[in-house]
Write a protein that holds these residues in place. Structure first.
Motif, PDB file in Angstrom:
ATOM      1  N   ARG A 153       0.295   4.013   1.077  1.00  0.00           N
ATOM      2  CA  ARG A 153       0.064   4.853   2.250  1.00  0.00           C
ATOM      3  C   ARG A 153       0.686   4.238   3.494  1.00  0.00           C
ATOM      4  O   ARG A 153       1.351   4.911   4.258  1.00  0.00           O
ATOM      5  N   CYS A 154       0.470   2.916   3.698  1.00  0.00           N
ATOM      6  CA  CYS A 154       0.918   2.325   4.963  1.00  0.00           C
ATOM      7  C   CYS A 154       1.908   1.179   4.790  1.00  0.00           C
ATOM      8  O   CYS A 154       2.446   0.676   5.778  1.00  0.00           O
TER       9      CYS A 154
ATOM     10  N   CYS B 116      -6.642  -2.129   0.830  1.00  0.00           N
ATOM     11  CA  CYS B 116      -5.719  -2.254   1.948  1.00  0.00           C
ATOM     12  C   CYS B 116      -6.551  -2.531   3.201  1.00  0.00           C
ATOM     13  O   CYS B 116      -7.325  -1.667   3.619  1.00  0.00           O
TER      14      CYS B 116
ATOM     15  N   CYS C 278       0.860  -1.179   0.000  1.00  0.00           N
ATOM     16  CA  CYS C 278       0.000   0.000   0.000  1.00  0.00           C
ATOM     17  C   CYS C 278       0.899   1.233   0.000  1.00  0.00           C
ATOM     18  O   CYS C 278       1.845   1.322   0.782  1.00  0.00           O
TER      19      CYS C 278
ATOM     20  N   CYS D 192      -5.590   0.116   6.154  1.00  0.00           N
ATOM     21  CA  CYS D 192      -6.041   1.521   6.218  1.00  0.00           C
ATOM     22  C   CYS D 192      -7.374   1.823   5.567  1.00  0.00           C
ATOM     23  O   CYS D 192      -7.809   2.965   5.568  1.00  0.00           O
TER      24      CYS D 192
HETATM   25 ZN   LIG Z   1      -2.702   0.937   3.603  1.00  0.00          ZN
END
Ligand SMILES: [Zn+2]
Length: 195
Positions: free
Chosen positions: A171-172, A190, A169, A193
């Motif tokens: 983002r995370c 994901c 991901c 998140c």
């Molecule tokens: Zn994520």
């Protein structure tokens, strides 16, 4: 659709199944490699009847968070399925539904009725942003899509979720999950998140 002005040199028109000759000498081709599309010939009355059944256009000013919230609240279907229901909201395909839900951090399997106004606001803004960027990039050439000039769409370079199953991901860092269990279509999400 492809507009042939005589400049195509390669295989762009190999999959053309319909050719409309334009008055100015050019031709408009319908080329659909995956054969998922439909072309319909309608008179004005029939078109009105047809378009009356379509939902709101996401880039219409009337597509507000309150409107989306009302559409979602009325159903227990998964939010992703609702986004792609053309009679509710017109014109969000699978790729853009995946992307908008990832951006809004919403689990695509959640029932529409469970999405509150705050999340509807995030989701509405994500849909508008994703579609705006996709139009700017002239679409998403994941496999075979070409724009009217026969060029690949560049939005594929901006995909954060769709087509990235098993990858981290952005983002995370968690591994994105690919599932077909929500609506029979590919959903990449994901689990860390998107809630
Ligand atoms: Zn994520």
């Amino acid at each position: 659709m492809l507009i042939d002005d005589g400049t195509f040199t390669g295989s762009e028109l190999d999959y053309s199944t319909l050719r409309l000759d334009l008055d100015d000498g050019r031709a408009l081709h319908y080329a659909d490699v995956r054969r998922l599309g439909t072309v319909a010939l309608m008179d004005a009355d029939r078109f009105e009847e047809y378009s009356d059944k379509l939902g709101i256009e996401p880039l219409d000013g009337a597509f507000t968070a309150a409107h989306l919230s009302a559409v979602l609240r009325a159903t227990s279907q998964p939010v992703k399925k609702v986004l792609m229901e053309q009679r509710k909201i017109a014109g969000i395909g699978n790729i853009y539904a995946n992307e908008a839900l990832w951006r809004a951090r919403i689990d695509p399997s959640r029932p529409g009725a469970a999405i509150g106004l705050e999340e509807s606001t995030l989701l509405r803004d994500s849909i508008v942003a994703v579609l705006g960027e996709a139009i700017e990039g002239r679409g998403t050439s994941f496999r075979d899509y070409r724009d009217a000039r026969g060029k690949r769409g560049t939005f594929v370079d901006k995909l954060q979720a769709y087509g990235r199953g098993g990858l981290p991901c952005k983002r995370c860092g968690s591994k994105l999950v690919l599932t077909h269990a929500i609506d029979g279509r590919a959903t990449t999400m994901c689990v860390k998140c998107q809630h």
